[in-house]
Motif scaffolding. Structure first.
Motif, PDB file in Angstrom:
ATOM      1  N   GLU A 404       0.832  -1.206   0.000  1.00 17.28           N
ATOM      2  CA  GLU A 404       0.000   0.000   0.000  1.00 17.28           C
ATOM      3  C   GLU A 404       0.869   1.259   0.000  1.00 17.28           C
ATOM      4  O   GLU A 404       0.519   2.259  -0.637  1.00 17.28           O
ATOM      5  CB  GLU A 404      -0.933  -0.028   1.207  1.00 17.28           C
ATOM      6  N   ALA A 405       2.000   1.215   0.710  1.00 17.73           N
ATOM      7  CA  ALA A 405       2.925   2.350   0.677  1.00 17.73           C
ATOM      8  C   ALA A 405       3.484   2.542  -0.728  1.00 17.73           C
ATOM      9  O   ALA A 405       3.606   3.676  -1.220  1.00 17.73           O
ATOM     10  CB  ALA A 405       4.060   2.127   1.674  1.00 17.73           C
ATOM     11  N   LEU A 406       3.815   1.445  -1.398  1.00 18.63           N
ATOM     12  CA  LEU A 406       4.331   1.526  -2.764  1.00 18.63           C
ATOM     13  C   LEU A 406       3.275   2.046  -3.725  1.00 18.63           C
ATOM     14  O   LEU A 406       3.590   2.807  -4.652  1.00 18.63           O
ATOM     15  CB  LEU A 406       4.836   0.150  -3.209  1.00 18.63           C
ATOM     16  N   ASN A 407       2.020   1.660  -3.524  1.00 21.17           N
ATOM     17  CA  ASN A 407       0.943   2.174  -4.380  1.00 21.17           C
ATOM     18  C   ASN A 407       0.810   3.686  -4.222  1.00 21.17           C
ATOM     19  O   ASN A 407       0.590   4.409  -5.203  1.00 21.17           O
ATOM     20  CB  ASN A 407      -0.376   1.486  -4.035  1.00 21.17           C
ATOM     21  N   ALA A 408       0.919   4.166  -2.981  1.00 14.01           N
ATOM     22  CA  ALA A 408       0.823   5.608  -2.741  1.00 14.01           C
ATOM     23  C   ALA A 408       1.975   6.340  -3.406  1.00 14.01           C
ATOM     24  O   ALA A 408       1.791   7.394  -4.032  1.00 14.01           O
ATOM     25  CB  ALA A 408       0.800   5.881  -1.238  1.00 14.01           C
ATOM     26  N   LEU A 409       3.185   5.788  -3.302  1.00 14.83           N
ATOM     27  CA  LEU A 409       4.340   6.417  -3.944  1.00 14.83           C
ATOM     28  C   LEU A 409       4.232   6.344  -5.463  1.00 14.83           C
ATOM     29  O   LEU A 409       4.601   7.291  -6.174  1.00 14.83           O
ATOM     30  CB  LEU A 409       5.631   5.741  -3.472  1.00 14.83           C
TER      31      LEU A 409
END
Length: 434
Positions: A404-409
């Motif tokens: 989810e952090a990677l999706n946000a980035l």
């Protein structure tokens, strides 16, 4: 937006009269379409990046509309990644309008807002962060906003995000390998160290959000103090010219006075207010109330006190965003206080230090490297929340939070399936022709 390959055209220069105007044309068949409205060297035979002189003509009647320069950019070495043609005409609104009409008559359609940059994004010439930087650069009113937007347009922000994604992807792949192949003896990775480094990077970028907002919209600077302490003189000294009336008579300023200035690339609106004191005069009392209200709404307050006279009791101010200034530093002091910056509007003593203090108070030590949009701040905030969550989980459970952090980035650069409505929102604020 409509078809991504059909030829589009737009006036690329601002409304109004000017020496030169530019009409842009891009898309499939742009060179052939340009040839229909051009009298001179055939655009189809021109090399990219070359000007040629000729006339723009009505494609139906052959009537000359204007003498102009034509500039060709061949795909993929153009702003949009497509064949692109620019007509540099005289800057008359009538000329530009007729050239645009001629292109539509020849088979193009008028571009929507931001459609040229949208095509650049879709054709891989820009990522989403760079596209937002284009808009920020067009709208920049101060030099700080210009510098921040240009760094993002050149890819500095995107490269930092890409490097951060790479580290987190490596961590996610390592965790997955540990879970899927425990018997292979995969060496453990310091997940906490990687996460904390990534979190520090994200928080460092988020710390620039205030500087970005101020660089884009400017800041309101209020000068507050008792009557006749030198507020108007200080305003004039900051501006570098006489804007406010200066008088030895207390209470000269009954209302507030505004003046724009730029310090260190930050657009400021300085507000000189009525002197704050107890008074029975209803007009002066209204000015005092308005001054205190302006102080509460300002981004930064300069509380001004005369160092050559006994110090009055300070008024109620938002002290967390207030700088204290002791004026008339060229005169013998009646008091000393290390919390006050001594300044003389007469000699200029302390003025440079005050300006630097204004910059540091508004922007912090760094001053902001990149111009961040609200959308980018939202995405970075989501990434920070997921990274904080991942730090609380054991390695076998942190994979989802990492994803989810990677999706946000990824959303920052327009990767990993950014929702269509998000992309539409980015380009909705663009002007036609950009």
């Amino acid at each position: 937006m409509r078809g991504l390959r059909d030829p589009i055209c737009a006036i690329a220069t601002p409304p109004g009269k000017g020496a030169i105007g530019v009409v842009r044309l891009s898309g499939e068949g742009a060179l052939e379409l340009a040839a229909r409205v051009w009298r001179g060297k055939d655009p189809r035979g021109l090399k990219g990046g070359r000007f040629t002189l000729g006339e723009v003509v009505d494609p139906r009647t052959g009537e000359a509309l204007d003498q102009a320069l034509l500039l060709v950019f061949r795909a993929p070495r153009s702003y949009t990644g497509e064949d692109l043609v620019e007509f540099h005409t005289h800057g008359s609104p009538a000329v530009l309008r007729r050239v645009l009409e001629a292109l539509v008559e020849a088979g193009a359609r008028v571009a929507g807002p931001g459609e040229f940059t949208f095509r650049a994004y879709m054709n891989g010439k820009l990522d989403l962060a760079q596209a937002e930087a284009v808009l920020a650069l067009v709208e920049a009113e101060g030099d700080l906003a210009r510098r921040q937007a240009l760094r993002a347009l050149e890819g500095g922000f995107s490269r930092r995000i890409e490097a951060l994604e790479g580290r987190l992807l490596d961590l996610l792949a390592h965790i997955q390998a540990l879970l899927d192949y425990p018997e292979e003896g995969v060496e453990p990775l310091e997940a906490e160290r990687v996460l904390r480094e990534a979190l520090a990077e994200v928080e460092g970028l988020l710390a620039q959000a205030r500087a970005s907002r101020l660089a884009q919209r400017g800041a309101r600077l209020a000068l507050i103090g008792a009557p006749n302490v030198g507020k108007s003189s200080l305003l004039n000294a900051l501006l570098g010219y006489e804007r406010a009336l200066v008088s030895p008579i207390p209470g000269t300023t009954r209302d507030y006075l505004e003046a724009p200035l730029e310090l260190f690339g930050i657009p400021l609106l300085a507000v000189d207010t009525a002197g704050v004191r107890d008074t029975e005069d209803p007009l002066e009392r209204a000015g005092v109330e308005r001054a205190l209200r302006i102080a509460q709404e300002a981004d930064l307050v300069l509380y001004v006190a005369d160092r050559s006279l006994p110090r009055p009791a300070p008024p109620p101010l938002p002290w967390e965003r207030t700088l204290k200034v002791a004026t008339k530093a060229d005169l013998p002091p009646a008091w000393e206080d290390p919390d006050f910056l001594p300044v003389s509007s007469h000699t200029g003593e302390g003025l440079a230090r005050l300006k630097e203090a204004i910059r540091e108070t508004l922007l912090g030590q760094g001053g902001g490297e990149y111009l961040l949009t609200e959308r980018q701040v939202e995405a970075l905030t989501r990434a920070r929340e997921r990274l904080l969550e991942a730090l609380t989980l054991p390695e076998d459970l942190m994979g989802l939070a990492l994803e989810e952090a990677l999706n946000a980035l990824g959303a920052l650069r327009g990767r990993q399936g950014v929702a269509e409505e998000v992309v539409a929102r980015v380009f909705a604020r663009f002007c036609v022709g950009k």
